[in-house]
Design a protein around this motif. Sequence first.
Motif, short mmCIF file in Angstrom:
data_model
loop_
_atom_site.label_atom_id
_atom_site.label_comp_id
_atom_site.label_asym_id
_atom_site.label_seq_id
_atom_site.Cartn_x
_atom_site.Cartn_y
_atom_site.Cartn_z
N ARG A 211 32.73 -81.94 15.97
CA ARG A 211 33.63 -81.64 15.29
C ARG A 211 34.34 -80.71 17.45
O ARG A 211 35.77 -80.49 16.97
N ILE A 212 33.48 -79.92 17.12
CA ILE A 212 33.45 -78.79 18.23
C ILE A 212 34.25 -79.36 19.75
O ILE A 212 34.11 -80.49 19.99
N ALA A 213 35.67 -78.90 19.83
CA ALA A 213 35.92 -79.53 21.56
C ALA A 213 36.11 -78.37 22.53
O ALA A 213 36.43 -78.59 23.76
N SER A 214 36.05 -76.95 21.69
CA SER A 214 36.29 -75.97 22.80
C SER A 214 35.96 -75.06 21.62
O SER A 214 35.41 -74.45 20.47
N PHE A 215 35.19 -73.75 22.37
CA PHE A 215 34.38 -72.46 22.23
C PHE A 215 34.89 -71.61 22.67
O PHE A 215 34.76 -71.47 23.99
N PHE A 216 35.26 -70.59 21.65
CA PHE A 216 35.64 -68.68 21.79
C PHE A 216 34.02 -67.14 21.51
O PHE A 216 34.15 -67.91 20.00
N SER A 217 33.78 -67.19 22.75
CA SER A 217 32.70 -66.59 21.76
C SER A 217 33.85 -64.23 22.22
O SER A 217 33.45 -64.43 23.37
N ILE A 218 33.23 -64.43 21.30
CA ILE A 218 34.16 -63.00 21.44
C ILE A 218 33.61 -61.85 21.55
O ILE A 218 32.96 -61.20 20.57
N ASP A 219 33.01 -61.80 22.64
CA ASP A 219 31.67 -61.28 23.46
C ASP A 219 31.73 -60.17 24.79
O ASP A 219 30.84 -59.97 25.06
N ASP A 220 32.95 -59.81 25.04
CA ASP A 220 33.24 -58.86 26.75
C ASP A 220 33.27 -58.12 26.16
O ASP A 220 34.75 -57.79 25.52
N GLY A 221 32.40 -56.68 26.69
CA GLY A 221 32.90 -55.48 26.82
C GLY A 221 34.26 -55.19 27.86
O GLY A 221 34.55 -53.96 28.05
N SER A 222 34.75 -55.75 28.38
CA SER A 222 36.31 -55.08 29.30
C SER A 222 37.34 -55.75 28.91
O SER A 222 38.10 -55.93 27.61
N THR A 223 38.34 -54.98 29.50
CA THR A 223 39.67 -55.78 29.21
C THR A 223 40.44 -56.68 30.30
O THR A 223 41.24 -57.62 30.23
N ASP A 224 39.52 -57.13 31.36
CA ASP A 224 39.82 -58.26 31.54
C ASP A 224 39.18 -59.70 32.09
O ASP A 224 38.86 -60.36 32.86
N GLY A 225 37.60 -59.47 31.63
CA GLY A 225 36.87 -60.29 31.59
C GLY A 225 37.02 -61.83 30.67
O GLY A 225 37.85 -61.51 29.86
N LEU A 226 36.48 -62.41 31.52
CA LEU A 226 36.66 -64.49 31.44
C LEU A 226 34.97 -64.74 32.06
O LEU A 226 35.13 -64.92 32.66
N ILE A 227 34.22 -64.33 30.72
CA ILE A 227 33.04 -65.12 30.89
C ILE A 227 32.69 -66.65 30.82
O ILE A 227 33.04 -67.27 30.36
N ASN A 228 32.32 -67.56 32.69
CA ASN A 228 32.55 -69.07 32.00
C ASN A 228 31.08 -69.73 32.75
O ASN A 228 31.33 -70.52 32.73
N GLY A 229 30.78 -68.75 33.19
CA GLY A 229 29.40 -68.51 33.42
C GLY A 229 28.01 -68.53 32.63
O GLY A 229 28.39 -67.15 32.38
N GLY A 230 27.35 -69.42 32.25
CA GLY A 230 25.48 -68.40 31.11
C GLY A 230 24.90 -68.64 31.55
O GLY A 230 24.31 -69.37 32.68
N VAL A 231 24.10 -67.18 32.21
CA VAL A 231 22.86 -67.52 32.88
C VAL A 231 21.64 -67.22 32.16
O VAL A 231 21.79 -66.78 30.90
N GLY A 232 20.77 -69.07 32.27
CA GLY A 232 19.84 -68.83 31.64
C GLY A 232 18.43 -67.84 31.18
O GLY A 232 18.74 -67.38 32.29
N SER A 233 17.71 -68.59 30.31
CA SER A 233 17.01 -67.45 30.74
C SER A 233 15.28 -68.30 29.97
O SER A 233 16.02 -69.62 29.41
N LYS A 234 14.76 -68.29 30.78
CA LYS A 234 13.18 -68.39 29.41
C LYS A 234 12.44 -67.56 29.45
O LYS A 234 11.97 -66.61 30.17
N ARG A 235 11.65 -67.05 28.40
CA ARG A 235 10.59 -66.10 27.65
C ARG A 235 9.11 -65.96 26.69
O ARG A 235 9.80 -67.00 26.71
N TYR A 236 8.60 -65.45 27.98
CA TYR A 236 6.98 -65.87 27.69
C TYR A 236 6.79 -64.82 26.79
O TYR A 236 6.30 -64.19 27.29
N LYS A 237 5.96 -65.47 25.96
CA LYS A 237 4.62 -64.54 25.88
C LYS A 237 3.72 -65.24 26.01
O LYS A 237 2.26 -66.05 25.62
N LEU A 238 2.97 -64.15 27.22
CA LEU A 238 1.06 -64.74 27.85
C LEU A 238 0.40 -64.21 27.13
O LEU A 238 -0.16 -63.11 27.54
#
Length: 440
Positions: A211-238
């Motif tokens: 049912r999800i049409a759009s999504f907001f995360s309240i998690d930016d520490g500024s007063t003007d930030g709008l994060i529209n790009g997601g930095v992906g990550s891969k983490r390994y234990k070797l």
Amino acid sequence: MKHGLLKMMVAGSLMSLSVGLSAQGQVGPQGVTPAPADTRLLATIKDRPAVKSAFAALESEHDDWVANIITLTEIPAPPFKEAVRAKAYADMFRAAGLADVEIDQEGNVLGLMRGTGKPGGKLVVVSAHLDTVFPEGTDVKVRREGTKLHAPGIGDDVSGLATQLSLIKALVAAKIRTPMDILFVGDVGEEGLGDLRGVKHLFFKGKYKDRIASFFSIDDGSTDGLINGGVGSKRYKLTFKGPGGHSFGAFGLVNPMTAMSQSIVNIYKIPVPANPRTTYSASVVGGGSSVNAIPNEVWLQLDMRSASAAELAKLEKEVLAQVDAGVASENAARSTRDGAISVVKELIGDRPAGTTATDSPLVSQTAAAYATQGVKARLSVSSTDANVPMNLGIPGITIPRAATGGRGHSVDEWIDVSPAPSLNVKRMDLLAILAAAGYR
């Protein structure tokens, strides 16, 4: 997690994103300018009497917002142990007036604000995360100095949780009902090895996933930030393994420590692009048993990140190849008579990359909401819960928490709860959510 790879090879617009520059080239140092139609729409929404009542409610409950920050901060929520805070937050959801409040199978707190549309239709998700980066036993007592509050996790993301509660109470107080339902979420597992498990559950297994049409995360520490790009990550234990032995008597045997060290040296020779920004880090090591013993096992935790899914996949392949090369070089350099070096590659983190286009209605309307409060939205990329919908092609962004501060992810983290800037952020957050939920 296999789900983290879904749609990572979709359209090229998901593959190239850099800080401050969208695929459309519409973002510069001055931020993003919303479409004229969205500017007019948000001005109209802002002027509605019910919205003015909601703004008044936000102002009147400022002290409650501060009190909620303190209360929630002092309930520890270390990684994978968010249950006590989740229970308290669910009670706050109920007291605020949400319907169908529950804690789902993964530990997320869910609460629904029903709209005027057809039951079971599309909805908007608004979330803030429950967990902190700090281990169990960390002192989370809040210290107040004027308008500044000091405590681990108080900004990231307790202030987001408290802001979410303020928005809910303001909507209820003003008796605003949007055409679409709004699902409010306190999610688990955003930090570290939590690997976005709460939001992944919401999108892949949760009862509202279709049912999800759009999504907001309240998690930016500024007063003007709008994060529209997601930095992906891969983490390994070797984990590097070998026969081990006495440091003197078995000298000359292969050593897993050397294979690990060579692997790190190899990895740090890998060239990566500056745009899209792509990085790697050898972060944590362990193993061995004694100063006078060749270890039979050592391990390394490795983090790789990129704003581009394609570059992240390329980096992952190159890194793992260099690990194999490090193992091979050690097996060739010393004796394997009692056994060779081997390596176990365990994927321990998989955050998908993605973006929500600058010219999408969600970004443009949110930028217009900021503009009504005299703020020019500054687009950026980061790694937040919004990565998951971005990667799936569902519009998702991250918006401010309403409390600026500093020293995030440290035990001396702090925020400023001055009324004027925090209320300005809450107003623009509220307007953006209303627009996304179809309020006109």
